[in-house]
Design a protein around this motif. Structure first.
Motif, PDB file in Angstrom:
ATOM      1  N   ARG A  86     -47.923  62.074   0.515  1.00  0.00           N
ATOM      2  CA  ARG A  86     -48.184  61.062   1.557  1.00  0.00           C
ATOM      3  C   ARG A  86     -49.436  60.313   1.131  1.00  0.00           C
ATOM      4  N   CYS A  87     -49.384  58.976   1.139  1.00  0.00           N
ATOM      5  CA  CYS A  87     -50.467  58.152   0.594  1.00  0.00           C
ATOM      6  C   CYS A  87     -50.820  57.005   1.528  1.00  0.00           C
ATOM      7  N   PHE A 104     -41.843  52.297 -12.622  1.00  0.00           N
ATOM      8  CA  PHE A 104     -41.612  52.944 -11.332  1.00  0.00           C
ATOM      9  C   PHE A 104     -40.542  52.179 -10.576  1.00  0.00           C
ATOM     10  N   SER A 105     -39.968  52.832  -9.580  1.00  0.00           N
ATOM     11  CA  SER A 105     -38.988  52.181  -8.716  1.00  0.00           C
ATOM     12  C   SER A 105     -39.453  52.336  -7.271  1.00  0.00           C
ATOM     13  N   GLU A 106     -38.933  51.460  -6.426  1.00  0.00           N
ATOM     14  CA  GLU A 106     -39.346  51.456  -5.021  1.00  0.00           C
ATOM     15  C   GLU A 106     -38.137  51.309  -4.125  1.00  0.00           C
ATOM     16  N   ARG A 107     -38.288  51.830  -2.901  1.00  0.00           N
ATOM     17  CA  ARG A 107     -37.262  51.622  -1.885  1.00  0.00           C
ATOM     18  C   ARG A 107     -37.869  51.898  -0.522  1.00  0.00           C
ATOM     19  N   VAL A 108     -37.212  51.392   0.512  1.00  0.00           N
ATOM     20  CA  VAL A 108     -37.642  51.583   1.890  1.00  0.00           C
ATOM     21  C   VAL A 108     -36.595  52.417   2.610  1.00  0.00           C
ATOM     22  N   VAL A 109     -37.046  53.367   3.423  1.00  0.00           N
ATOM     23  CA  VAL A 109     -36.160  54.145   4.292  1.00  0.00           C
ATOM     24  C   VAL A 109     -36.344  53.588   5.706  1.00  0.00           C
ATOM     25  N   LEU A 113     -39.302  54.091   8.494  1.00  0.00           N
ATOM     26  CA  LEU A 113     -40.321  53.053   8.289  1.00  0.00           C
ATOM     27  C   LEU A 113     -41.293  53.460   7.177  1.00  0.00           C
ATOM     28  N   GLU A 114     -40.703  53.931   6.065  1.00  0.00           N
ATOM     29  CA  GLU A 114     -41.493  54.371   4.919  1.00  0.00           C
ATOM     30  C   GLU A 114     -41.126  53.583   3.672  1.00  0.00           C
ATOM     31  N   HIS A 115     -42.143  53.333   2.864  1.00  0.00           N
ATOM     32  CA  HIS A 115     -41.979  52.697   1.566  1.00  0.00           C
ATOM     33  C   HIS A 115     -42.195  53.779   0.516  1.00  0.00           C
ATOM     34  N   ILE A 130     -45.380  58.176  -0.863  1.00  0.00           N
ATOM     35  CA  ILE A 130     -44.846  57.656   0.394  1.00  0.00           C
ATOM     36  C   ILE A 130     -45.939  56.918   1.151  1.00  0.00           C
ATOM     37  N   PHE A 131     -45.621  55.689   1.528  1.00  0.00           N
ATOM     38  CA  PHE A 131     -46.552  54.835   2.275  1.00  0.00           C
ATOM     39  C   PHE A 131     -45.867  54.377   3.554  1.00  0.00           C
ATOM     40  N   ALA A 132     -46.635  54.204   4.612  1.00  0.00           N
ATOM     41  CA  ALA A 132     -46.092  53.598   5.820  1.00  0.00           C
ATOM     42  C   ALA A 132     -45.753  52.151   5.509  1.00  0.00           C
ATOM     43  N   CYS A 133     -44.613  51.678   6.021  1.00  0.00           N
ATOM     44  CA  CYS A 133     -44.260  50.283   5.829  1.00  0.00           C
ATOM     45  C   CYS A 133     -45.272  49.419   6.598  1.00  0.00           C
ATOM     46  N   PRO A 134     -45.736  48.364   5.952  1.00  0.00           N
ATOM     47  CA  PRO A 134     -46.647  47.464   6.656  1.00  0.00           C
ATOM     48  C   PRO A 134     -45.969  46.875   7.892  1.00  0.00           C
ATOM     49  N   ALA A 135     -46.641  46.897   9.020  1.00  0.00           N
ATOM     50  CA  ALA A 135     -46.071  46.414  10.275  1.00  0.00           C
ATOM     51  C   ALA A 135     -45.665  44.956  10.193  1.00  0.00           C
TER      52      ALA A 135
END
Length: 140
Positions: A86-87, A104-109, A113-115, A130-135
């Motif tokens: 968790r970051c 690296f690869s990226e995706r959103v769940v 609401l995680e990046h 894992i990062f919180a998606c920016p609001a």
């Protein structure tokens, strides 16, 4: 970027029922909610936090491989799919990886609401950040 804590670990196994029973009965984790991923599996929790994600290899196919990637799975530590941290501060960490020349690869769940950012260590171990998606930017 700040690493806050180890978030979870993921096991790929065809022995889902036995693995769930072991971590529930011997270790003390509890079965709980799991997002609607396109492949079957289970999540086990401690104190309300999902610590173990299990991906069901019996259903191995396009959905699982497309989501987690294709890889050979062996017994023991070969069943470990990835380790997740968790970051905070997605942008600076993304730049750090770019500066180091790491792929690296990226995706959103959306359900969480995680990046997610995935990168491999020099030993081929997949690391998830894992990062919180920016609001202000859903889906990023």
């Amino acid at each position: 970027m700040t690493i806050q804590h180890l978030d979870h670990f993921t096991l790929r196994t065809a022995k889902v029922a036995e693995t769930v029973a072991f971590f529930r009965d011997a270790i003390g984790l509890e079965e709980g909610w799991r997002p609607a991923f396109p492949f079957p599996g289970s999540w086990l929790y401690s104190a309300g936090r999902p610590l173990l994600h299990i991906a069901n290899l019996e259903s191995r196919g396009a959905e699982l491989d497309a989501y987690l990637g294709t890889r050979a799975v062996a017994a023991g530590s070969g069943a470990l799919d990835h380790v997740a941290f968790r970051c905070s501060d997605l942008q600076s960490h993304r730049q750090r990886l770019l500066d180091l020349g790491l792929r690296f690869s990226e995706r959103v769940v959306p359900d969480l609401l995680e990046h997610q950012v995935f990168v491999e260590d020099p030993n081929g171990v997949k690391v998830e950040l894992i990062f919180a998606c920016p609001a202000h930017s859903p889906g990023i």
